[in-house]
Design an enzyme around this catalytic site. Structure first.
Site, PDB file in Angstrom:
ATOM      1  N   LYS A   1       1.252 -10.105   2.400  1.00  0.00           N
ATOM      2  CA  LYS A   1       1.138  -9.663   3.793  1.00  0.00           C
ATOM      3  C   LYS A   1       1.119 -10.856   4.758  1.00  0.00           C
ATOM      4  O   LYS A   1       1.088 -12.000   4.336  1.00  0.00           O
ATOM      5  CB  LYS A   1      -0.098  -8.773   3.955  1.00  0.00           C
ATOM      6  CG  LYS A   1      -0.102  -7.576   2.974  1.00  0.00           C
ATOM      7  CD  LYS A   1       1.133  -6.672   3.095  1.00  0.00           C
ATOM      8  CE  LYS A   1       1.433  -5.855   1.862  1.00  0.00           C
ATOM      9  NZ  LYS A   1       0.682  -4.630   1.693  1.00  0.00           N
TER      10      LYS A   1
HETATM   11  C1  LIG Z   1       0.546  -3.437   0.818  1.00  0.00           C
HETATM   12  C2  LIG Z   1       0.511  -2.063   1.359  1.00  0.00           C
HETATM   13  C3  LIG Z   1      -0.484  -1.155   1.006  1.00  0.00           C
HETATM   14  C4  LIG Z   1      -1.515  -1.432  -0.049  1.00  0.00           C
HETATM   15  O1  LIG Z   1      -2.242  -2.579   0.190  1.00  0.00           O
HETATM   16  P1  LIG Z   1      -2.897  -3.358  -1.087  1.00  0.00           P
HETATM   17  O2  LIG Z   1      -3.740  -4.394  -0.417  1.00  0.00           O
HETATM   18  O3  LIG Z   1      -1.751  -3.922  -1.855  1.00  0.00           O
HETATM   19  O4  LIG Z   1      -3.684  -2.385  -1.836  1.00  0.00           O
HETATM   20  C5  LIG Z   1      -0.484   0.088   1.597  1.00  0.00           C
HETATM   21  N1  LIG Z   1       0.438   0.435   2.485  1.00  0.00           N
HETATM   22  C6  LIG Z   1       1.432  -0.410   2.853  1.00  0.00           C
HETATM   23  C7  LIG Z   1       2.412   0.032   3.871  1.00  0.00           C
HETATM   24  C8  LIG Z   1       1.510  -1.682   2.283  1.00  0.00           C
HETATM   25  O5  LIG Z   1       2.505  -2.499   2.630  1.00  0.00           O
END
Ligand SMILES: *Cc1c(COP(=O)(O)O)cnc(C)c1O
Length: 391
Positions: free
Chosen positions: A195
């Site tokens: 992210k």
């Molecule tokens: C990464 C992501 C998640 C989940 O997040 P994690 O920290 O990997 O559990 C949920 N929704 C979206 C749109 C994502 O990109």
């Protein structure tokens, strides 16, 4: 493609120091927590300080937790729907968007998306509402704003809770400049490795509603009301963020504005370099947080991704291999025990044709990074022009 590849050295990516913003601040944060000997956030101050800093950024009460999926689970649990109730969401997202619905014995209902952006089509969402619908989870896919004003209006009209999944949209805004994450009753963020900012794994859920905040905090910590001894007020899990993660996340949160700004500058450069290419669908820049750089391509998206990769520019055809509902968990595998419960319906191919076409034919997603230089983006543009000329 003929000739030598445009790009000979790899672009900076999220699995190496050059493609992440970890520095002295994060190093100091880790050592500060280690030296304190308090690594659990129940007894330390880092996670609570992160929540306060998130509140400064978003103007809403924040609850820190162990992942973006956990944040969405806090949100869905706080809705408090009955087993078998329905939550409408998108077929193009991370599995973390839907897993919490199943975990709370809810039924995910998939509405189709806009073929230009992959974001939920509000008309399709409204058409999917039934007497069992309790919530909508909107994802701001790749960092582009979903039509959140229309979705808010639909939720209000039908008495539904709106959850914004902002995992890909740190500091994204609407085209009018209003911050994403301030429309939903609850909005969820991720600090996973890929992210905008990261602490390896981690999540934050924000809300303006004190009751939802209280329920999420309880669900995050075993339903335990810590103010009253050892009493468990509701079902809850251990989704606590550790102090090490929180300290790193605090340092990262201080950098998120710069990260998004640099991603926007480079994305504007690429948009300008591609605007004359016929048949190529470019994303709208307004409000975009540029987690990835999506393109709608003429011809076949797999051929595009292979062509780009051969030139040294990584690209993901379709972003996902298949829609969320085409995964075995929805089509065949048991959910609990040997039963499909809570699922009460089939999820056949063709359910959301726009989403299927994006994944199978038209969507190419380029990794995007705040460390890209002007030269990097020139190379990406040149490569896209070369592949465009060859299809
Ligand atoms: C990464 C992501 C998640 C989940 O997040 P994690 O920290 O990997 O559990 C949920 N929704 C979206 C749109 C994502 O990109």
């Amino acid at each position: 493609m003929s000739g030598s590849p445009v790009r000979r050295t790899p672009l900076p990516g999220v699995l190496e120091p050059a493609g992440r913003t970890f520095g002295e601040e994060e190093r100091e944060a880790v050592l500060r927590v280690l030296d304190s000997a308090v690594l659990c956030s129940t007894f330390g101050g880092e996670a609570r300080a992160l929540e306060a800093e998130m509140e400064d950024l978003y103007g809403r009460t924040a609850v820190a937790c162990s992942s973006g999926t956990a944040a969405l689970h806090l949100a869905v649990a706080a809705v408090r729907f009955e087993p078998g109730d329905e939550v409408i969401t998108t077929p193009i997202s991370d599995f973390g968007t839907v897993a919490p619905i199943l975990a709370q014995n809810g039924v995910p209902v998939f509405a189709d998306v806009d073929p230009a952006t992959g974001n939920l089509d509000p008309a399709a969402v409204e058409a999917a509402i039934t007497p069992r619908t309790k919530a909508i989870i909107a994802v701001h896919l790749f960092g582009a704003p979903a039509d959140i004003v229309a979705l808010r209006a639909i939720a209000d009209r039908h008495g539904l809770l709106l959850i914004e999944d902002c995992a890909q949209a740190w500091l994204g805004t609407t085209a009018d400049g209003e911050l994403l994450g301030r429309f939903g009753d609850i909005s969820c963020f991720s600090l996973q490795q890929y992210k905008h900012i990261s602490a390896g794994d981690g999540g934050l859920a924000v809300t303006a509603d004190p009751e939802l905040a209280a329920r999420m905090r309880l669900f995050m910590d075993k339903g335990w009301d810590r103010a009253n001894g050892r009493v468990h007020l509701m079902l809850g899990l251990n989704y606590r963020m550790t102090e090490l993660v929180a300290a790193v996340a605090r340092a990262q949160l201080g950098k998120v504005a710069g990260v998004v700004e640099r991603r926007r500058e480079r994305a504007a450069q690429l948009l300008a370099a591609l605007e004359d290419l016929p048949g190529l669908g470019l994303p709208e820049a307004a409000g975009h947080a540029w987690w990835l750089f999506p393109l709608i391509v003429p011809g076949n998206n797999r051929a595009w991704a292979d062509g780009l990769a051969a030139e040294g520019v990584p690209a993901a055809a379709g972003y996902l291999d298949r829609t969320l509902y085409a995964n075995p968990i929805f089509t065949e595998a048991p959910v609990y025990g040997n039963s499909r419960y809570p699922l009460d319906r089939d999820y056949p191919p063709g359910l959301c044709p726009n989403a299927e076409r994006l994944i199978q034919e038209t969507l190419v997603a380029l990794p995007w990074n705040e460390a890209y230089t002007k030269t990097d983006v020139d190379d990406i543009a040149q490569t896209l022009r070369k592949v465009h000329a060859g299809v």
